[in-house]
Write a protein that holds these residues in place. Structure first.
Motif, PDB file in Angstrom:
ATOM      1  N   ALA A 142       0.825  -1.203   0.000  1.00  0.00           N
ATOM      2  CA  ALA A 142       0.000   0.000   0.000  1.00  0.00           C
ATOM      3  C   ALA A 142       0.860   1.254   0.000  1.00  0.00           C
ATOM      4  O   ALA A 142       0.537   2.244  -0.689  1.00  0.00           O
ATOM      5  CB  ALA A 142      -0.923  -0.007   1.219  1.00  0.00           C
ATOM      6  N   ARG A 143       1.969   1.237   0.744  1.00  0.00           N
ATOM      7  CA  ARG A 143       2.838   2.412   0.789  1.00  0.00           C
ATOM      8  C   ARG A 143       3.545   2.622  -0.548  1.00  0.00           C
ATOM      9  O   ARG A 143       3.711   3.762  -0.998  1.00  0.00           O
ATOM     10  CB  ARG A 143       3.881   2.268   1.910  1.00  0.00           C
ATOM     11  CG  ARG A 143       3.298   2.221   3.311  1.00  0.00           C
ATOM     12  CD  ARG A 143       2.390   3.423   3.575  1.00  0.00           C
ATOM     13  NE  ARG A 143       1.788   3.363   4.914  1.00  0.00           N
ATOM     14  CZ  ARG A 143       0.658   2.740   5.204  1.00  0.00           C
ATOM     15  NH1 ARG A 143       0.023   2.050   4.256  1.00  0.00           N
ATOM     16  NH2 ARG A 143       0.154   2.777   6.426  1.00  0.00           N
ATOM     17  N   VAL A 144       3.975   1.557  -1.183  1.00  0.00           N
ATOM     18  CA  VAL A 144       4.676   1.689  -2.468  1.00  0.00           C
ATOM     19  C   VAL A 144       3.720   2.167  -3.558  1.00  0.00           C
ATOM     20  O   VAL A 144       4.003   3.134  -4.286  1.00  0.00           O
ATOM     21  CB  VAL A 144       5.326   0.348  -2.865  1.00  0.00           C
ATOM     22  CG1 VAL A 144       5.834   0.401  -4.306  1.00  0.00           C
ATOM     23  CG2 VAL A 144       6.472   0.016  -1.913  1.00  0.00           C
ATOM     24  N   LEU A 145       2.588   1.493  -3.702  1.00  0.00           N
ATOM     25  CA  LEU A 145       1.665   1.844  -4.786  1.00  0.00           C
ATOM     26  C   LEU A 145       0.994   3.191  -4.543  1.00  0.00           C
ATOM     27  O   LEU A 145       0.649   3.884  -5.501  1.00  0.00           O
ATOM     28  CB  LEU A 145       0.610   0.747  -4.949  1.00  0.00           C
ATOM     29  CG  LEU A 145       1.135  -0.629  -5.355  1.00  0.00           C
ATOM     30  CD1 LEU A 145      -0.022  -1.603  -5.559  1.00  0.00           C
ATOM     31  CD2 LEU A 145       1.978  -0.548  -6.632  1.00  0.00           C
ATOM     32  N   GLY A 146       0.815   3.548  -3.266  1.00  0.00           N
ATOM     33  CA  GLY A 146       0.149   4.807  -2.962  1.00  0.00           C
ATOM     34  C   GLY A 146       1.091   5.969  -2.708  1.00  0.00           C
ATOM     35  O   GLY A 146       0.655   7.018  -2.234  1.00  0.00           O
ATOM     36  N   SER A 147       2.350   5.818  -3.049  1.00  0.00           N
ATOM     37  CA  SER A 147       3.330   6.873  -2.792  1.00  0.00           C
ATOM     38  C   SER A 147       2.972   8.168  -3.517  1.00  0.00           C
ATOM     39  O   SER A 147       2.483   8.154  -4.644  1.00  0.00           O
ATOM     40  CB  SER A 147       4.711   6.403  -3.253  1.00  0.00           C
ATOM     41  OG  SER A 147       5.646   7.468  -3.203  1.00  0.00           O
ATOM     42  N   ARG A 148       3.233   9.279  -2.854  1.00  0.00           N
ATOM     43  CA  ARG A 148       3.030  10.593  -3.467  1.00  0.00           C
ATOM     44  C   ARG A 148       4.265  11.058  -4.242  1.00  0.00           C
ATOM     45  O   ARG A 148       4.239  12.105  -4.885  1.00  0.00           O
ATOM     46  CB  ARG A 148       2.732  11.634  -2.387  1.00  0.00           C
ATOM     47  CG  ARG A 148       1.432  11.412  -1.630  1.00  0.00           C
ATOM     48  CD  ARG A 148       1.277  12.461  -0.543  1.00  0.00           C
ATOM     49  NE  ARG A 148       0.077  12.289   0.251  1.00  0.00           N
ATOM     50  CZ  ARG A 148      -1.102  12.837  -0.035  1.00  0.00           C
ATOM     51  NH1 ARG A 148      -1.222  13.594  -1.120  1.00  0.00           N
ATOM     52  NH2 ARG A 148      -2.136  12.650   0.747  1.00  0.00           N
ATOM     53  N   ALA A 149       5.343  10.321  -4.174  1.00  0.00           N
ATOM     54  CA  ALA A 149       6.598  10.763  -4.790  1.00  0.00           C
ATOM     55  C   ALA A 149       6.479  10.794  -6.307  1.00  0.00           C
ATOM     56  O   ALA A 149       5.925   9.863  -6.911  1.00  0.00           O
ATOM     57  CB  ALA A 149       7.729   9.831  -4.380  1.00  0.00           C
ATOM     58  N   PRO A 150       6.986  11.838  -6.952  1.00  0.00           N
ATOM     59  CA  PRO A 150       7.001  11.859  -8.417  1.00  0.00           C
ATOM     60  C   PRO A 150       7.853  10.713  -8.965  1.00  0.00           C
ATOM     61  O   PRO A 150       8.863  10.330  -8.365  1.00  0.00           O
ATOM     62  CB  PRO A 150       7.640  13.216  -8.740  1.00  0.00           C
ATOM     63  CG  PRO A 150       7.518  14.022  -7.492  1.00  0.00           C
ATOM     64  CD  PRO A 150       7.567  13.053  -6.358  1.00  0.00           C
ATOM     65  N   LEU A 151       7.454  10.174 -10.104  1.00  0.00           N
ATOM     66  CA  LEU A 151       8.213   9.085 -10.710  1.00  0.00           C
ATOM     67  C   LEU A 151       9.465   9.584 -11.425  1.00  0.00           C
ATOM     68  O   LEU A 151      10.398   8.822 -11.647  1.00  0.00           O
ATOM     69  CB  LEU A 151       7.330   8.300 -11.684  1.00  0.00           C
ATOM     70  CG  LEU A 151       6.165   7.544 -11.051  1.00  0.00           C
ATOM     71  CD1 LEU A 151       5.393   6.782 -12.122  1.00  0.00           C
ATOM     72  CD2 LEU A 151       6.638   6.604  -9.957  1.00  0.00           C
TER      73      LEU A 151
END
Length: 318
Positions: free
Chosen positions: A168-177
């Motif tokens: 959930a933390r990885v897929l829902g990250s707010r960090a720009p790709l």
């Protein structure tokens, strides 16, 4: 808004549409829609998945638009459809109904194809009157109806609460790709594609996914994390075929098998060996062939089928 997130040459370069339009959803959200192919041809409607855009369907459009009318649209916040604060399965269903109303004549029936979140869109809309009016048959590609985070295999560890939390933390990250670099493509390939995916396929998917705004990616990840559309699956009583890749880490084949078991009118499961989550890109011949089979079997075009519907909801151009 300019066309973003696609390659510019080869089979995954998006074709130029015959026409473009904007449809307005129930809450006022505006959706970019493209129509490809002859207006009097049998219709196919394509709904893309999370972080993608109409560019995702380039291989389908390029092959099918020769003798089909192919409708593709950007989900809200994706591609050229502006972001909206309403990120819900209800909104997804509203949007699909708006696209069907804006591109198909009254009573006209189409094959509706959903990949990943696009398949979830179809499930969410299954009981809607406009969907029932227009859906002749459905193809669900690489999708699921619930427990998406718990069953995802993107984190290589044993199933359980810790893996679910990390996923959930990885897929829902707010960090720009960030930019599409060789490292970024390796990460995307691992998470979303089969190990044998060709470099040009990986590059096409990376460009599309990296073009999705991080805020949009995060907002819809939250929707997917809490997804429960099992009731919608039971309402999906039109002929429905399912396609999955055996190496899909985002929606593993267990989801596809559960869909086939629950669908009221299942046409069975096509498992594509070695393919990952991006089946329309990784195996375009197989996906296109299944779409053609559904059109041939379930769609009949008559002269009165063609023409615009619900013009008050359409704005030509985009």
């Amino acid at each position: 808004m300019s066309r973003l997130g696609h390659v510019t040459g080869g089979p995954y370069a998006p074709p130029v549409p015959a026409r473009e339009l904007t449809v307005v959803s129930a809450d006022g959200a505006r959706l970019h829609v493209e129509v490809h192919g002859p207006e009097d041809a049998p219709p196919v409607v394509l709904a893309h998945g999370w972080t993608c855009s109409t560019a995702f369907w380039a291989a389908q459009i390029r092959e099918l638009a020769v003798d089909h009318r192919v409708v593709a649209y950007d989900q809200r916040g994706h591609g050229r459809s502006p972001a909206s604060p309403a990120c819900t399965t209800r909104a997804l269903a509203d949007d699909l109904e708006a696209v069907l109303a804006g591109t198909l004549a009254r009573g006209e029936r189409a094959v509706i194809v959903g990949h990943s979140m696009g398949g979830m869109t179809v499930m969410a809309a299954a009981a809607r009157p406009r969907f029932r009016e227009h859906a002749a048959a459905v193809l669900l590609c690489s999708t699921g109806s619930s427990r998406l985070i718990a069953e995802a295999l993107v984190i290589p560890m044993r199933a359980g609460a810790v893996r679910t939390w990390l996923t959930a933390r990885v897929l829902g990250s707010r960090a720009p790709l960030g930019p599409v670099t060789p490292v970024a493509k390796r990460v995307l390939k691992y998470a979303t594609m089969g190990p044998g995916s060709a470099p040009h396929m990986v590059d096409a998917c990376a460009r599309i996914v990296h073009a999705c705004p991080s805020a949009v990616r995060h907002a819809w990840a939250g929707v997917l994390a809490g997804l429960d559309l099992e009731a919608g699956v039971r309402e999906l009583d039109v002929p429905t075929a399912v396609v999955t890749g055996t190496a899909d880490r985002l929606t593993p084949p267990s989801h596809a098998r559960a869909l086939v078991a629950a669908l009221p009118h299942s046409l069975g499961l096509t498992e594509l060996p070695g393919m990952g989550h991006m089946t329309p890109v990784e195996a375009p011949e197989a996906v296109n062939g299944r779409i053609r089979e559904l059109v041939t079997q379930y769609v009949t075009v008559t002269p009165e089928d063609t023409g615009a519907a619900a013009p008050e909801r359409i704005t030509e151009g985009s």
